[in-house]
Design an enzyme around this catalytic site. Structure first.
Site, PDB file in Angstrom:
ATOM      1  N   ARG A  23       0.828  -1.218   0.000  1.00 25.97           N
ATOM      2  CA  ARG A  23       0.000   0.000   0.000  1.00 25.97           C
ATOM      3  C   ARG A  23       0.857   1.260   0.000  1.00 25.97           C
ATOM      4  O   ARG A  23       0.548   2.236   0.691  1.00 25.97           O
ATOM      5  CB  ARG A  23      -0.930   0.032   1.223  1.00 25.97           C
ATOM      6  CG  ARG A  23      -2.028  -1.005   1.198  1.00 25.97           C
ATOM      7  CD  ARG A  23      -3.179  -0.600   0.287  1.00 25.97           C
ATOM      8  NE  ARG A  23      -4.115  -1.699   0.153  1.00 25.97           N
ATOM      9  CZ  ARG A  23      -5.210  -1.835   0.885  1.00 25.97           C
ATOM     10  NH1 ARG A  23      -5.506  -0.937   1.780  1.00 25.97           N
ATOM     11  NH2 ARG A  23      -5.990  -2.870   0.703  1.00 25.97           N
ATOM     12  N   ARG A  27      -3.865   6.802   0.603  1.00 28.10           N
ATOM     13  CA  ARG A  27      -4.372   8.026   1.216  1.00 28.10           C
ATOM     14  C   ARG A  27      -3.384   8.798   2.070  1.00 28.10           C
ATOM     15  O   ARG A  27      -3.601   9.960   2.379  1.00 28.10           O
ATOM     16  CB  ARG A  27      -5.617   7.704   2.057  1.00 28.10           C
ATOM     17  CG  ARG A  27      -6.879   7.751   1.246  1.00 28.10           C
ATOM     18  CD  ARG A  27      -8.026   7.196   2.021  1.00 28.10           C
ATOM     19  NE  ARG A  27      -7.770   5.806   2.375  1.00 28.10           N
ATOM     20  CZ  ARG A  27      -8.585   5.044   3.094  1.00 28.10           C
ATOM     21  NH1 ARG A  27      -9.686   5.550   3.579  1.00 28.10           N
ATOM     22  NH2 ARG A  27      -8.291   3.780   3.331  1.00 28.10           N
ATOM     23  N   ARG A  36      -7.364  11.152  -6.329  1.00 27.80           N
ATOM     24  CA  ARG A  36      -8.531  10.358  -5.945  1.00 27.80           C
ATOM     25  C   ARG A  36      -9.786  11.228  -6.001  1.00 27.80           C
ATOM     26  O   ARG A  36     -10.836  10.795  -6.452  1.00 27.80           O
ATOM     27  CB  ARG A  36      -8.300   9.808  -4.535  1.00 27.80           C
ATOM     28  CG  ARG A  36      -9.474   9.197  -3.837  1.00 27.80           C
ATOM     29  CD  ARG A  36      -9.609   7.731  -4.203  1.00 27.80           C
ATOM     30  NE  ARG A  36     -10.365   6.990  -3.209  1.00 27.80           N
ATOM     31  CZ  ARG A  36     -11.696   6.998  -3.116  1.00 27.80           C
ATOM     32  NH1 ARG A  36     -12.419   7.713  -3.942  1.00 27.80           N
ATOM     33  NH2 ARG A  36     -12.299   6.275  -2.187  1.00 27.80           N
ATOM     34  N   ASP A  73      -6.738  -3.242  -7.495  1.00 31.54           N
ATOM     35  CA  ASP A  73      -7.250  -3.818  -6.263  1.00 31.54           C
ATOM     36  C   ASP A  73      -7.580  -5.283  -6.506  1.00 31.54           C
ATOM     37  O   ASP A  73      -7.908  -5.669  -7.627  1.00 31.54           O
ATOM     38  CB  ASP A  73      -8.494  -3.066  -5.781  1.00 31.54           C
ATOM     39  CG  ASP A  73      -8.822  -3.423  -4.338  1.00 31.54           C
ATOM     40  OD1 ASP A  73      -7.992  -3.148  -3.460  1.00 31.54           O
ATOM     41  OD2 ASP A  73      -9.871  -4.020  -4.094  1.00 31.54           O
ATOM     42  N   TYR A 152     -14.163 -11.854   0.563  1.00 32.01           N
ATOM     43  CA  TYR A 152     -14.920 -10.623   0.317  1.00 32.01           C
ATOM     44  C   TYR A 152     -16.177 -10.905  -0.504  1.00 32.01           C
ATOM     45  O   TYR A 152     -17.232 -10.313  -0.276  1.00 32.01           O
ATOM     46  CB  TYR A 152     -14.042  -9.592  -0.400  1.00 32.01           C
ATOM     47  CG  TYR A 152     -12.958  -9.043   0.491  1.00 32.01           C
ATOM     48  CD1 TYR A 152     -13.197  -7.959   1.326  1.00 32.01           C
ATOM     49  CD2 TYR A 152     -11.691  -9.633   0.530  1.00 32.01           C
ATOM     50  CE1 TYR A 152     -12.211  -7.462   2.162  1.00 32.01           C
ATOM     51  CE2 TYR A 152     -10.700  -9.143   1.365  1.00 32.01           C
ATOM     52  CZ  TYR A 152     -10.966  -8.062   2.182  1.00 32.01           C
ATOM     53  OH  TYR A 152      -9.994  -7.586   3.020  1.00 32.01           O
TER      54      TYR A 152
HETATM   55  O1  1CP Z   1       0.131   0.454  -3.317  1.00 30.46           O
HETATM   56  C1  1CP Z   1      -0.247  -0.718  -3.386  1.00 30.46           C
HETATM   57  O2  1CP Z   1       0.019  -1.585  -2.512  1.00 30.46           O
HETATM   58  C2  1CP Z   1      -0.988  -1.180  -4.640  1.00 30.46           C
HETATM   59  C3  1CP Z   1      -2.386  -1.127  -4.656  1.00 30.46           C
HETATM   60  C4  1CP Z   1      -3.263  -2.050  -3.838  1.00 30.46           C
HETATM   61  C5  1CP Z   1      -3.115  -3.399  -3.483  1.00 30.46           C
HETATM   62  C6  1CP Z   1      -1.910  -4.295  -3.706  1.00 30.46           C
HETATM   63  C7  1CP Z   1      -4.528  -1.645  -3.372  1.00 30.46           C
HETATM   64  C8  1CP Z   1      -5.084  -0.283  -3.526  1.00 30.46           C
HETATM   65  N1  1CP Z   1      -5.155  -2.722  -2.820  1.00 30.46           N
HETATM   66  C9  1CP Z   1      -4.321  -3.815  -2.847  1.00 30.46           C
HETATM   67  C10 1CP Z   1      -4.570  -5.186  -2.398  1.00 30.46           C
HETATM   68  C11 1CP Z   1      -5.734  -5.458  -1.510  1.00 30.46           C
HETATM   69  N2  1CP Z   1      -7.001  -4.919  -1.555  1.00 30.46           N
HETATM   70  C12 1CP Z   1      -5.725  -6.448  -0.508  1.00 30.46           C
HETATM   71  C13 1CP Z   1      -4.545  -7.361  -0.214  1.00 30.46           C
HETATM   72  C14 1CP Z   1      -3.556  -6.709   0.669  1.00 30.46           C
HETATM   73  C15 1CP Z   1      -4.042  -6.367   2.074  1.00 30.46           C
HETATM   74  O3  1CP Z   1      -4.318  -7.298   2.840  1.00 30.46           O
HETATM   75  O4  1CP Z   1      -4.141  -5.169   2.363  1.00 30.46           O
HETATM   76  C16 1CP Z   1      -6.985  -6.459   0.103  1.00 30.46           C
HETATM   77  C17 1CP Z   1      -7.446  -7.349   1.241  1.00 30.46           C
HETATM   78  C18 1CP Z   1      -7.802  -5.495  -0.571  1.00 30.46           C
HETATM   79  C19 1CP Z   1      -9.237  -5.199  -0.320  1.00 30.46           C
HETATM   80  C20 1CP Z   1      -9.428  -3.754  -0.067  1.00 30.46           C
HETATM   81  N3  1CP Z   1      -9.462  -2.801  -1.052  1.00 30.46           N
HETATM   82  C21 1CP Z   1      -9.500  -3.095   1.176  1.00 30.46           C
HETATM   83  C22 1CP Z   1      -9.442  -3.753   2.548  1.00 30.46           C
HETATM   84  C23 1CP Z   1     -10.824  -3.909   3.079  1.00 30.46           C
HETATM   85  C24 1CP Z   1     -10.874  -4.603   4.448  1.00 30.46           C
HETATM   86  O5  1CP Z   1     -11.330  -3.925   5.381  1.00 30.46           O
HETATM   87  O6  1CP Z   1     -10.551  -5.778   4.555  1.00 30.46           O
HETATM   88  C25 1CP Z   1      -9.621  -1.718   0.911  1.00 30.46           C
HETATM   89  C26 1CP Z   1      -9.773  -0.593   1.894  1.00 30.46           C
HETATM   90  C27 1CP Z   1      -9.587  -1.557  -0.503  1.00 30.46           C
HETATM   91  C28 1CP Z   1      -9.591  -0.289  -1.278  1.00 30.46           C
HETATM   92  C29 1CP Z   1      -8.223   0.146  -1.673  1.00 30.46           C
HETATM   93  N4  1CP Z   1      -7.376  -0.586  -2.467  1.00 30.46           N
HETATM   94  C30 1CP Z   1      -6.207   0.105  -2.678  1.00 30.46           C
HETATM   95  C31 1CP Z   1      -6.326   1.365  -1.977  1.00 30.46           C
HETATM   96  C32 1CP Z   1      -5.296   2.458  -1.957  1.00 30.46           C
HETATM   97  C33 1CP Z   1      -7.590   1.366  -1.339  1.00 30.46           C
HETATM   98  C34 1CP Z   1      -8.183   2.509  -0.522  1.00 30.46           C
HETATM   99  C35 1CP Z   1      -9.127   3.235  -1.423  1.00 30.46           C
HETATM  100  C36 1CP Z   1      -9.314   4.686  -1.107  1.00 30.46           C
HETATM  101  O7  1CP Z   1     -10.221   4.964  -0.324  1.00 30.46           O
HETATM  102  O8  1CP Z   1      -8.614   5.530  -1.699  1.00 30.46           O
END
Ligand code: 1CP
Length: 359
Positions: A23, A27, A36, A73, A152
């Site tokens: 990540r 944000r 964003r 994602d 999910y």
């Molecule tokens: O910078 C990076 O790492 C690349 C982008 C990336 C990656 C590799 C994002 C962007 N998401 C992911 C993988 C991801 N997404 C995982 C696996 C890694 C981990 O465990 O964190 C998972 C479980 C998700 C699912 C997901 N997408 C969540 C988690 C939800 C939860 O509560 O379990 C969330 C919040 C997202 C949205 C998301 N994806 C990525 C970002 C930057 C965001 C936040 C979006 C925003 O509001 O701007």
């Protein structure tokens, strides 16, 4: 000379180790928040290649990291074939839950191709941008592993314990097998497209691997991860694979041996020395600084970082956090972290912050 990250993934020890952060885009960066807002919603940001390319490059430019990770994602894989998906601010992803064979049949995997197309386009653009700078930065493509994506899809949202998918493993294993089978196939196509477009390494995120007891771990984590690694290897024999079976505990060893990954990501709960001893010796270890230590910064950040550097000094190591960077992390602390890692494991600080010396 080839890129540092790729050398480590081939089993070489590189000192100081390459660093990138899960990540790393997100944000906590003002430039991310700005883009964003312009994009309006997260899915647009992730699927419009110009925007996704820019977001991918932001942290690499700011911190001079050794790898870029594709901005996307793990939930694009269910969204592409037609599962309803929305990112709700304050809640995270919300999906229409899959609870029956009829729900599963409504998905049409053939429709994944347009999501795949936009992601492949982003990969090509990022490679182009990195190539022009003749940089040492490697591009990592990724996907969620089937169990984690299924969590999910079945629960319909994020959760700490994902009771619905775990119940399904006991009460309707046939349905879960069907979903995991479908995800295994679509994930292979998705990763193949990323590799074709120029991804130089692939990471499989199994963030919820730790929820399953060993017999189910073998069925829903090991088997699909093995199938995906084997299929990707067959098409791209030299392409390095990184597996991240988060919270797998002692199952980490079995995971490393069975999948044949080139590197294993380790979460914050694992002692780096124990992880190193569980994994085959050529397998690189990626991790595992507590993201909260980055948020806190200062002496704690320095002590924890040096401890990990020392503990994995004699091993192919990719420095990373044990889970994603937290949204309130001051970017200055990431700068500081990169500086400490680039200094290498200088001796006086090679102690576990709790007092135990690293071996
Ligand atoms: O910078 C990076 O790492 C690349 C982008 C990336 C990656 C590799 C994002 C962007 N998401 C992911 C993988 C991801 N997404 C995982 C696996 C890694 C981990 O465990 O964190 C998972 C479980 C998700 C699912 C997901 N997408 C969540 C988690 C939800 C939860 O509560 O379990 C969330 C919040 C997202 C949205 C998301 N994806 C990525 C970002 C930057 C965001 C936040 C979006 C925003 O509001 O701007």
């Amino acid at each position: 000379m080839s890129k540092k990250l790729l050398r480590v993934l081939r089993g070489e020890r590189v000192d100081p180790p390459p660093i990138w952060l899960m990540r790393q885009a997100g944000r906590y960066l003002p430039e991310y928040r700005e883009l964003r807002e312009q994009a309006g919603d997260f899915l647009s940001l992730a699927t419009i290649p110009d925007l996704a390319t820019e977001v991918t490059l932001q942290p690499v430019r700011r911190f001079m990291l050794d790898a870029a990770i594709l901005f996307s994602d793990i939930l694009l894989v269910p969204w592409g074939p037609g599962q309803r998906l929305e990112y709700v601010s304050g809640t995270g992803p919300v999906l229409s839950p899959i609870r029956s064979a009829a729900d599963l049949l409504r998905l049409s995997p053939a429709r994944l191709s347009s999501a795949i197309g936009s992601v492949a386009q982003t990969v090509r653009r990022v490679r182009g941008a990195l190539g022009n700078a003749s940089s040492d930065v490697a591009l990592i493509g990724f996907a969620g592993a089937p169990w984690t994506v299924a969590c999910y899809m079945i629960e319909g949202r994020g959760s700490r314990d994902f009771v619905a998918p775990r119940m399904m493993a006991y009460r309707n294993a046939a349905l879960l097998d069907g979903l995991i089978g479908l995800l295994t196939e679509t994930t292979i196509s998705y990763l193949t497209a990323q590799a074709d477009a120029g991804a130089e390494a692939i990471m499989l995120f199994d963030s919820w691997a730790g929820l399953l007891p060993p017999s189910q771990f073998r069925r829903y984590i090991l088997a699909p991860n093995c199938s995906i690694c084997a299929a990707v290897r067959q098409r791209f024999p030299g392409l390095p694979l990184i597996g991240f079976p988060r919270l797998a505990g002692t199952m980490l060893g079995e995971y490393g041996v069975a999948t044949g990954v080139d590197a294993a990501g380790i979460d914050t709960s694992v002692s780096p020395e124990v992880a190193a001893s569980l994994l085959p010796s050529g397998v690189a270890v990626q991790g595992n600084l507590d993201p909260l230590a980055v948020l806190v910064g200062g002496e704690e950040l320095e002590a924890q970082t040096r401890y990990i550097l020392t503990a994995l000094d004699n091993r192919p190591h990719i420095f990373n956090v044990g889970h994603g960077i937290l949204p309130n992390t001051p970017p200055k602390h990431v700068e500081e972290l990169v500086r400490i890692v680039r200094q290498g494991p200088s001796r006086p600080f090679g102690r576990d912050p709790a007092g135990q010396t690293a071996t």
